[in-house]
Design a protein around this motif. Structure first.
Motif, PDB file in Angstrom:
ATOM      1  N   TYR A 191       0.840  -1.202   0.000  1.00 39.90           N
ATOM      2  CA  TYR A 191       0.000   0.000   0.000  1.00 39.90           C
ATOM      3  C   TYR A 191       0.874   1.251   0.000  1.00 39.90           C
ATOM      4  CZ  TYR A 191      -3.746   3.185   1.476  1.00 39.90           C
ATOM      5  OH  TYR A 191      -4.647   4.215   1.557  1.00 39.90           O
ATOM      6  N   TYR A 192       1.922   1.252   0.825  1.00 39.59           N
ATOM      7  CA  TYR A 192       2.838   2.388   0.882  1.00 39.59           C
ATOM      8  C   TYR A 192       3.460   2.648  -0.490  1.00 39.59           C
ATOM      9  CZ  TYR A 192       7.016   5.110   2.030  1.00 39.59           C
ATOM     10  OH  TYR A 192       8.004   6.072   2.060  1.00 39.59           O
ATOM     11  N   TRP A 193       3.959   1.590  -1.122  1.00 42.98           N
ATOM     12  CA  TRP A 193       4.663   1.780  -2.390  1.00 42.98           C
ATOM     13  C   TRP A 193       3.711   2.085  -3.536  1.00 42.98           C
ATOM     14  CZ3 TRP A 193       9.455   3.038  -2.442  1.00 42.98           C
ATOM     15  CH2 TRP A 193      10.285   2.647  -1.381  1.00 42.98           C
ATOM     16  N   ASP A 194       2.474   1.613  -3.463  1.00 45.11           N
ATOM     17  CA  ASP A 194       1.482   1.996  -4.474  1.00 45.11           C
ATOM     18  C   ASP A 194       1.233   3.497  -4.429  1.00 45.11           C
ATOM     19  OD1 ASP A 194       1.162  -0.503  -5.486  1.00 45.11           O
ATOM     20  OD2 ASP A 194      -0.673  -0.973  -4.384  1.00 45.11           O
ATOM     21  N   ILE A 195       1.126   4.032  -3.220  1.00 40.79           N
ATOM     22  CA  ILE A 195       0.924   5.477  -3.064  1.00 40.79           C
ATOM     23  C   ILE A 195       2.154   6.243  -3.532  1.00 40.79           C
ATOM     24  CG2 ILE A 195       0.589   7.315  -1.361  1.00 40.79           C
ATOM     25  CD1 ILE A 195      -1.120   5.360   0.248  1.00 40.79           C
ATOM     26  N   GLU A 196       3.345   5.749  -3.166  1.00 44.14           N
ATOM     27  CA  GLU A 196       4.576   6.412  -3.584  1.00 44.14           C
ATOM     28  C   GLU A 196       4.709   6.431  -5.101  1.00 44.14           C
ATOM     29  OE1 GLU A 196       7.410   7.925  -1.821  1.00 44.14           O
ATOM     30  OE2 GLU A 196       5.611   8.175  -0.609  1.00 44.14           O
ATOM     31  N   LYS A 197       4.337   5.333  -5.733  1.00 47.32           N
ATOM     32  CA  LYS A 197       4.445   5.239  -7.190  1.00 47.32           C
ATOM     33  C   LYS A 197       3.538   6.263  -7.869  1.00 47.32           C
ATOM     34  CE  LYS A 197       3.079   1.373  -8.859  1.00 47.32           C
ATOM     35  NZ  LYS A 197       3.046  -0.060  -9.207  1.00 47.32           N
ATOM     36  N   LYS A 198       2.314   6.389  -7.387  1.00 43.10           N
ATOM     37  CA  LYS A 198       1.388   7.358  -7.960  1.00 43.10           C
ATOM     38  C   LYS A 198       1.857   8.792  -7.691  1.00 43.10           C
ATOM     39  CE  LYS A 198      -2.884   4.697  -8.196  1.00 43.10           C
ATOM     40  NZ  LYS A 198      -3.012   4.891  -9.650  1.00 43.10           N
ATOM     41  N   ARG A 199       2.432   8.990  -6.491  1.00 40.72           N
ATOM     42  CA  ARG A 199       2.908  10.327  -6.147  1.00 40.72           C
ATOM     43  C   ARG A 199       4.080  10.724  -7.036  1.00 40.72           C
ATOM     44  NH1 ARG A 199       4.201   9.796  -0.633  1.00 40.72           N
ATOM     45  NH2 ARG A 199       1.992  10.131  -0.175  1.00 40.72           N
ATOM     46  N   SER A 200       5.001   9.787  -7.281  1.00 33.37           N
ATOM     47  CA  SER A 200       6.180  10.107  -8.097  1.00 33.37           C
ATOM     48  C   SER A 200       5.820  10.364  -9.552  1.00 33.37           C
ATOM     49  CB  SER A 200       7.199   8.966  -8.005  1.00 33.37           C
ATOM     50  OG  SER A 200       6.671   7.781  -8.573  1.00 33.37           O
ATOM     51  N   GLU A 386      10.357  -0.684  -4.574  1.00 30.59           N
ATOM     52  CA  GLU A 386      10.684   0.590  -5.213  1.00 30.59           C
ATOM     53  C   GLU A 386      10.638   0.483  -6.733  1.00 30.59           C
ATOM     54  OE1 GLU A 386      14.204   3.988  -5.002  1.00 30.59           O
ATOM     55  OE2 GLU A 386      14.275   2.218  -3.710  1.00 30.59           O
ATOM     56  N   LEU A 387      11.075  -0.664  -7.243  1.00 34.86           N
ATOM     57  CA  LEU A 387      11.024  -0.892  -8.689  1.00 34.86           C
ATOM     58  C   LEU A 387       9.607  -1.165  -9.174  1.00 34.86           C
ATOM     59  CD1 LEU A 387      14.141  -3.139  -9.366  1.00 34.86           C
ATOM     60  CD2 LEU A 387      13.897  -0.690  -9.783  1.00 34.86           C
ATOM     61  N   GLY A 388       8.726  -1.521  -8.256  1.00 34.05           N
ATOM     62  CA  GLY A 388       7.365  -1.867  -8.646  1.00 34.05           C
ATOM     63  C   GLY A 388       7.264  -3.228  -9.288  1.00 34.05           C
ATOM     64  N   SER A 389       8.209  -4.127  -8.949  1.00 36.28           N
ATOM     65  CA  SER A 389       8.217  -5.453  -9.579  1.00 36.28           C
ATOM     66  C   SER A 389       8.084  -6.559  -8.543  1.00 36.28           C
ATOM     67  CB  SER A 389       9.520  -5.649 -10.363  1.00 36.28           C
ATOM     68  OG  SER A 389      10.638  -5.518  -9.499  1.00 36.28           O
ATOM     69  N   ILE A 475      29.706   1.399  -8.566  1.00 37.88           N
ATOM     70  CA  ILE A 475      29.689   0.369  -7.530  1.00 37.88           C
ATOM     71  C   ILE A 475      28.997   0.882  -6.272  1.00 37.88           C
ATOM     72  CG2 ILE A 475      31.171  -0.834  -5.866  1.00 37.88           C
ATOM     73  CD1 ILE A 475      32.995  -1.624  -8.059  1.00 37.88           C
ATOM     74  N   LYS A 476      29.265   2.115  -5.883  1.00 35.05           N
ATOM     75  CA  LYS A 476      28.621   2.688  -4.688  1.00 35.05           C
ATOM     76  C   LYS A 476      27.104   2.677  -4.826  1.00 35.05           C
ATOM     77  CE  LYS A 476      30.391   6.756  -3.893  1.00 35.05           C
ATOM     78  NZ  LYS A 476      30.580   8.011  -3.113  1.00 35.05           N
ATOM     79  N   ALA A 477      26.603   3.123  -5.959  1.00 35.84           N
ATOM     80  CA  ALA A 477      25.154   3.158  -6.165  1.00 35.84           C
ATOM     81  C   ALA A 477      24.573   1.752  -6.203  1.00 35.84           C
ATOM     82  CB  ALA A 477      24.838   3.898  -7.466  1.00 35.84           C
ATOM     83  N   PHE A 478      25.327   0.822  -6.768  1.00 36.56           N
ATOM     84  CA  PHE A 478      24.849  -0.559  -6.921  1.00 36.56           C
ATOM     85  C   PHE A 478      24.671  -1.228  -5.561  1.00 36.56           C
ATOM     86  CE2 PHE A 478      25.177  -5.076  -7.713  1.00 36.56           C
ATOM     87  CZ  PHE A 478      24.506  -5.255  -8.903  1.00 36.56           C
ATOM     88  N   VAL A 479      25.705  -1.176  -4.719  1.00 39.78           N
ATOM     89  CA  VAL A 479      25.636  -1.903  -3.443  1.00 39.78           C
ATOM     90  C   VAL A 479      24.686  -1.240  -2.457  1.00 39.78           C
ATOM     91  CG1 VAL A 479      27.957  -2.833  -3.718  1.00 39.78           C
ATOM     92  CG2 VAL A 479      27.638  -0.701  -2.449  1.00 39.78           C
ATOM     93  N   ARG A 480      24.405   0.029  -2.639  1.00 35.65           N
ATOM     94  CA  ARG A 480      23.442   0.685  -1.758  1.00 35.65           C
ATOM     95  C   ARG A 480      22.058   0.081  -1.932  1.00 35.65           C
ATOM     96  NH1 ARG A 480      25.302   5.511  -2.348  1.00 35.65           N
ATOM     97  NH2 ARG A 480      24.124   5.964  -4.243  1.00 35.65           N
ATOM     98  N   GLN A 481      21.748  -0.348  -3.156  1.00 41.38           N
ATOM     99  CA  GLN A 481      20.444  -0.954  -3.433  1.00 41.38           C
ATOM    100  C   GLN A 481      20.465  -2.467  -3.313  1.00 41.38           C
ATOM    101  OE1 GLN A 481      19.884   0.698  -7.408  1.00 41.38           O
ATOM    102  NE2 GLN A 481      18.395   2.170  -6.608  1.00 41.38           N
ATOM    103  N   ARG A 482      21.576  -3.073  -3.744  1.00 43.67           N
ATOM    104  CA  ARG A 482      21.670  -4.532  -3.746  1.00 43.67           C
ATOM    105  C   ARG A 482      23.034  -4.935  -3.208  1.00 43.67           C
ATOM    106  NH1 ARG A 482      19.837  -6.117  -9.802  1.00 43.67           N
ATOM    107  NH2 ARG A 482      19.269  -8.107  -8.827  1.00 43.67           N
ATOM    108  N   PRO A 483      23.160  -5.060  -1.890  1.00 40.18           N
ATOM    109  CA  PRO A 483      24.461  -5.336  -1.263  1.00 40.18           C
ATOM    110  C   PRO A 483      24.901  -6.784  -1.421  1.00 40.18           C
ATOM    111  CG  PRO A 483      22.774  -5.252   0.417  1.00 40.18           C
ATOM    112  CD  PRO A 483      22.093  -4.912  -0.879  1.00 40.18           C
TER     113      PRO A 483
END
Length: 540
Positions: A191-200, A386-389, A475-483
């Motif tokens: 529910y949180y991410w559905d709202i975030e997706k519509k807001r973005s 966050e990806l909506g997947s 690499i920094k951006a990558f591991v922040r999302q997928r460590p």
């Protein structure tokens, strides 16, 4: 329950029911014409009238009819002991009696009264207190949501959800989530991410709705074999040719002719069963011993038997097949089969880590849960949302507590933080031999054609070549999302931008691939050590 406070509460209740001095409650629960005493864990006697509580509570009515748990005190009075304290039972009884409603002055008291009402199936109290519960939704949204879900108060849950999703609620732990399912927590996340997706996306169409119930039925798939009106024989070596001395009948009417001695050696459950007289179990037509019915389908029984017979290990690769077998193996106390299924679950966790984690929590397999949690770093839950997947990982969510799901998300978030800290501050590289002997010269170098970027290394500031700095930022951006270090090594595109930039300099390009690979090795080795220090809290 897992939380230490909960354990203390349980111990306090247990101790309080033993030889506690009693005193009589205040009016109207001190009347002499009452025909039953309800004694609370803190020693308060409520003199009640059985017609009132029988009408209000089907559970208490059943107790009164069966007299289960009702004792006589030295004065000959009928006494029913309840585990709740008087500050819960008194408002509960006042809401059942035709007297003014009690003032409930805290969310804790409302929660305790609602939980007791649910335990004793007093439905009218839930309806009475739902409005009061909602008044706390803005201040304590997650707690109210959990209380409402636990007591099946849909309107209160929806109201609390509206407040809960105003911020990342998963960053805070509340003990009440230990009493609701992970499914209820997952639906709030969705529910949180559905709202975030519509807001973005600046969408102004209809606001998403909280999904109230799981849309699936059972956590494992049913037997694929259609039930037969007549018993059929299992496949070899459990068919008619077997000289077994007992017959196991599956839920879909398949007969397995097996040997008592093998099952007795494999399982204390079967050893104890066979040590008892086999009454009410007539032998089969071939005289292979008594028939013992089981609730599991033939596929599960077949796998259990092959795991303990001197045969090859059963070839299971699908999670839903393993799930049913591991539950049965635990039920029938079959250590060898449990060990085999543990290993198979861990193998499956590389593809379905969240689902395997839930199966492990349901069956209290701590090692499998830990392995699945680590493998889930390839695609953390919040990253997937966050990806909506996100795909709902079956109704196994309904089999574990929201606390287990919270701890998995907490572990993933902590790993992301550790990975981000390790890659944002490279001062640890000063102790790395490869960095000192090879990397420093390669990225600082003497090339005058390449663009430069500043890199702080503690108090020292280096001016490194731009193409390496691009890879470092990737690499920094990558591991922040997928460590997950395995993903860094597997990724074929992570170097692309850096190599395109390096290609602009003929002098640097010839060594750029080697330099980037060397840096990648240094980072992944360090991250592996740091991530290994992060442990998920396994609390069943």
């Amino acid at each position: 329950m897992s939380d230490s406070e909960t354990l203390e509460d349980a111990l306090e209740q247990t101790v309080a029911t033993i030889d506690v001095p009693t005193r009589t409650a205040s009016s109207p629960f001190d009347r002499e014409d009452a025909d039953l005493i309800i004694r609370t864990s803190d020693g308060i006697d409520f003199c009640v009238h059985t017609p009132v509580i029988s009408v209000a509570s089907p559970v208490l009515n059943e107790i009164l009819n069966t007299r289960m748990g009702i004792i006589s005190d030295p004065d000959g009075r009928q006494v029913l002991r309840l585990p709740e304290k008087s500050d819960t039972i008194e408002p509960l009884l006042r809401l059942c009696y035709p007297v003014p409603r009690p003032p409930l002055r805290s969310l804790r008291q409302i929660r305790d009264v609602l939980n007791a009402a649910t335990s004793y199936d007093i439905q009218v109290i839930g309806e009475m207190l739902e409005t009061r519960l909602v008044t706390y939704a803005e201040q304590f949204p997650l707690q109210v949501y959990a209380i409402a879900c636990r007591n099946v108060l849909e309107n209160a849950a929806r109201t609390a959800a509206e407040y809960a999703v105003r911020k990342p609620f998963w960053e805070t732990y509340h003990r009440d989530i230990e009493y609701i399912t992970a499914g209820a927590y997952w639906r709030l996340l969705a529910y949180y991410w559905d709202i975030e997706k519509k807001r973005s996306r600046n969408k102004k169409n209809r606001r998403p709705k909280l999904l109230w119930k799981c849309s699936e039925g059972t956590s494992s798939l049913p037997s694929t074999k259609a039930p037969s009106p007549f018993p059929s024989s299992a496949s070899p070596p459990f068919d008619e040719t077997s000289d077994g001395d007992v017959v196991l009948k599956s839920s879909d009417e398949v007969l397995f002719r097996v040997h008592k001695v093998i099952l007795s050696l494999a399982s204390p459950f079967f050893r104890d069963m066979f040590s008892l007289p086999q009454t009410g179990t007539p032998p089969d037509s071939a005289g292979n011993g008594p028939i013992i019915p089981f609730t599991e389908p033939s596929e599960t029984i077949d796998t259990l038997l092959r795991a303990v017979y001197p045969d090859e290990d059963p070839d299971l690769k699908l999670v839903h097949e393993i799930e049913g077998v591991v539950e049965a193996a635990i039920k029938y106390d079959m250590p060898k089969c449990i060990s085999i299924m543990r290993k198979k679950l861990i193998l499956c966790a590389s593809k379905e880590p969240i689902r395997v984690f839930m199966i492990a929590c349901k069956n209290r397999l701590a090692d499998v849960a830990s392995a699945a949690a680590h493998l889930s770093l390839r695609r953390p839950i919040l990253y997937s949302f966050e990806l909506g997947s996100v795909v709902l990982p079956f109704s196994a969510l309904e089999d574990i507590t929201a606390g287990s799901l919270f701890r998995l998300i907490e572990y993933q978030r902590e790993c992301s933080k550790v990975a981000n800290d390790a890659t944002s501050d490279l001062t640890w590289t000063r102790e790395d031999f490869t960095w000192r002997t090879k990397m420093n010269d390669a990225i600082v170098g003497t090339c005058q054609r390449c663009t430069r970027a500043p890199l702080e290394l503690g108090e020292e500031q280096l001016h490194v070549v731009g193409w390496w700095y691009i890879f470092y930022q990737e690499i920094k951006a990558f591991v922040r999302q997928r460590p997950c270090t395995a993903l860094i090594l597997e990724s074929v595109s992570l170097m692309d931008k850096a190599l395109v930039e390096a290609a602009k300099c003929g002098e640097c390009f010839k060594d750029s691939i080697h330099t980037l690979r060397t840096f990648r090795t240094i980072v992944t080795q360090h991250l592996d050590k740091r991530l290994a220090e992060v442990k998920i809290r396994i609390d069943f």
